[in-house]
Design a protein around this motif. Structure first.
Motif, PDB file in Angstrom:
ATOM      1  N   VAL A   1       0.821  -1.226   0.000  1.00 26.92           N
ATOM      2  CA  VAL A   1       0.000   0.000   0.000  1.00 26.92           C
ATOM      3  C   VAL A   1       0.846   1.264   0.000  1.00 26.92           C
ATOM      4  CG1 VAL A   1      -1.886  -1.186   1.140  1.00 26.92           C
ATOM      5  CG2 VAL A   1      -0.188  -0.002   2.519  1.00 26.92           C
ATOM      6  N   GLY A   2       2.135   1.162   0.336  1.00 25.35           N
ATOM      7  CA  GLY A   2       3.011   2.317   0.273  1.00 25.35           C
ATOM      8  C   GLY A   2       2.550   3.464   1.157  1.00 25.35           C
ATOM      9  N   GLU A   3       2.451   4.667   0.571  1.00 24.09           N
ATOM     10  CA  GLU A   3       2.007   5.856   1.290  1.00 24.09           C
ATOM     11  C   GLU A   3       0.505   6.081   1.160  1.00 24.09           C
ATOM     12  OE1 GLU A   3       4.222   9.251   0.084  1.00 24.09           O
ATOM     13  OE2 GLU A   3       6.176   8.286   0.285  1.00 24.09           O
ATOM     14  N   GLY A   4      -0.160   5.189   0.438  1.00 21.62           N
ATOM     15  CA  GLY A   4      -1.548   5.427   0.093  1.00 21.62           C
ATOM     16  C   GLY A   4      -2.556   4.965   1.129  1.00 21.62           C
ATOM     17  N   PRO A   5      -3.823   5.232   0.839  1.00 20.98           N
ATOM     18  CA  PRO A   5      -4.902   4.815   1.737  1.00 20.98           C
ATOM     19  C   PRO A   5      -5.137   3.313   1.659  1.00 20.98           C
ATOM     20  CG  PRO A   5      -5.819   5.758  -0.255  1.00 20.98           C
ATOM     21  CD  PRO A   5      -4.334   5.937  -0.357  1.00 20.98           C
ATOM     22  N   PHE A   6      -5.744   2.754   2.695  1.00 26.92           N
ATOM     23  CA  PHE A   6      -6.062   1.330   2.685  1.00 26.92           C
ATOM     24  C   PHE A   6      -7.109   1.042   3.745  1.00 26.92           C
ATOM     25  CE2 PHE A   6      -2.624   1.557   5.840  1.00 26.92           C
ATOM     26  CZ  PHE A   6      -3.176   0.852   6.899  1.00 26.92           C
ATOM     27  N   THR A   7      -7.689  -0.140   3.609  1.00 30.54           N
ATOM     28  CA  THR A   7      -8.511  -0.738   4.668  1.00 30.54           C
ATOM     29  C   THR A   7      -8.098  -2.185   4.800  1.00 30.54           C
ATOM     30  OG1 THR A   7     -10.432   0.686   4.255  1.00 30.54           O
ATOM     31  CG2 THR A   7     -10.831  -1.390   5.416  1.00 30.54           C
ATOM     32  N   ILE A   8      -7.803  -2.601   6.014  1.00 27.74           N
ATOM     33  CA  ILE A   8      -7.591  -4.009   6.335  1.00 27.74           C
ATOM     34  C   ILE A   8      -8.744  -4.415   7.242  1.00 27.74           C
ATOM     35  CG2 ILE A   8      -6.117  -5.701   7.492  1.00 27.74           C
ATOM     36  CD1 ILE A   8      -3.765  -3.751   6.920  1.00 27.74           C
ATOM     37  N   ALA A   9      -9.436  -5.489   6.903  1.00 26.67           N
ATOM     38  CA  ALA A   9     -10.587  -5.889   7.714  1.00 26.67           C
ATOM     39  C   ALA A   9     -10.728  -7.406   7.713  1.00 26.67           C
ATOM     40  CB  ALA A   9     -11.867  -5.237   7.189  1.00 26.67           C
ATOM     41  N   GLY A  10     -11.446  -7.902   8.691  1.00 29.89           N
ATOM     42  CA  GLY A  10     -11.707  -9.336   8.766  1.00 29.89           C
ATOM     43  C   GLY A  10     -12.265  -9.718  10.123  1.00 29.89           C
ATOM     44  N   TRP A  11     -12.551 -10.992  10.257  1.00 26.96           N
ATOM     45  CA  TRP A  11     -13.121 -11.547  11.480  1.00 26.96           C
ATOM     46  C   TRP A  11     -12.113 -12.443  12.182  1.00 26.96           C
ATOM     47  CZ3 TRP A  11     -18.164 -10.439  13.012  1.00 26.96           C
ATOM     48  CH2 TRP A  11     -18.979  -9.806  12.059  1.00 26.96           C
ATOM     49  N   PHE A  12     -12.192 -12.492  13.509  1.00 30.98           N
ATOM     50  CA  PHE A  12     -11.379 -13.445  14.258  1.00 30.98           C
ATOM     51  C   PHE A  12     -12.185 -14.002  15.425  1.00 30.98           C
ATOM     52  CE2 PHE A  12     -10.727  -9.793  17.000  1.00 30.98           C
ATOM     53  CZ  PHE A  12     -10.593 -10.336  18.270  1.00 30.98           C
TER      54      PHE A  12
END
Length: 273
Positions: A9-20
């Motif tokens: 993702v470098g310097e850019g925007p992101f979303t990391i998501a998930g269930w645990f």
């Protein structure tokens, strides 16, 4: 996941998501990417999401260890290690870095400056650190990496409906069929990975008493039959393994999380045979 340009993702925007889901009370990694940890002489960049029951929190770290090194840390109260499913989402854009738990914003801070994947040493690791430590003894599901930051409303909707809003998914692991960690489509390899998971639960004390020997013995028999190409007796040994999980007796110790995870992987091996 192996290192790939599309996942950096470098310097850019992101979303990391998930269930645990876990009821283990040791520190565990939900996700770790790009590198592992700071070194006094070698600058590193990475992102991590860690479940820390010992500190009663979930902690995220963004580190850009090159040039003007910057580190951003967010902490959400509560470990959420109750054996129930919980949804995590971690976002970054030009306005803020934000952590959500079960669809609700729990922590936010100023934007993070710098690349978190520059000179990436490794890819994305789900349920453990890049070196295999801090393994999550439980289950994960619906892991996503997006190339933009979801809004608070979109995160809430994702946690409620499990439907991705729009496009931009760099990675989506629905995990509709879950093998033991590190396993492939080869039943011999899946069985070996299942053995490693079983040993983790044994070491953690989540399986104890007579059932520990019974389940280990049944799985060992299944492995030997698989290695020799005897599929029918291998399937029968796996069925015994599942029966032990389904029928713990006094003074057995068997957590619901351990039973569910081991049963799921054993059933998948049987389907392969």
């Amino acid at each position: 996941m192996d290192r790939a340009d599309s996942l950096e993702v470098g310097e850019g925007p992101f979303t990391i998501a998930g269930w645990f889901r876990t009821d283990d009370q040791r520190p565990q990694a939900f996700m770790w990417a790009y590198d592992q940890a700071p070194h006094p002489r070698v600058p590193v960049s990475y992102v991590s999401i860690r479940i820390e029951p010992d500190n009663n929190r979930i902690q995220t770290i963004l580190m850009s260890g090159h040039d003007d090194a910057t580190t951003t840390v967010l902490r959400a109260p509560g470990s959420h290690t109750d054996g129930q499913w919980h949804h995590l989402a971690f976002t970054r854009d030009e306005e803020a870095v934000t952590l959500y738990v079960d669809g609700t914003q729990t922590a936010t801070t100023d934007p993070h400056v710098g690349s978190i994947s520059r000179n990436a040493f490794t890819g994305l690791h789900i349920g453990q650190r890049p070196d295999g430590g801090d393994q999550l003894l439980g289950a994960v599901d619906e892991i996503v990496l997006l190339d933009h930051a979801l809004s608070a409303q979109e995160v809430s909707s994702l946690a409620e409906s499990n439907v991705l809003p729009g496009e931009g998914a760099q990675l989506h692991l629905p995990l509709d069929q879950v093998a033991a960690p590190g396993a492939s489509g080869d039943p011999v390899e899946v069985a070996q990975a299942l053995t490693d998971v079983l040993e983790g639960y044994l070491d953690a004390g989540e399986i104890d008493g007579p059932i520990a020997h019974q389940s280990s013995n049944a799985l060992d028999q299944a492995q030997r039959h698989l290695a020799d190409g005897r599929m029918t007796p291998a399937s029968q040994a796996l069925e015994r393994f599942i029966r032990h999980l389904d029928n713990p007796k006094r003074p057995d110790t068997l957590t619901e999380t351990a039973a569910a995870d081991l049963r799921e992987s054993a059933e998948q091996i049987i389907e392969m045979l």
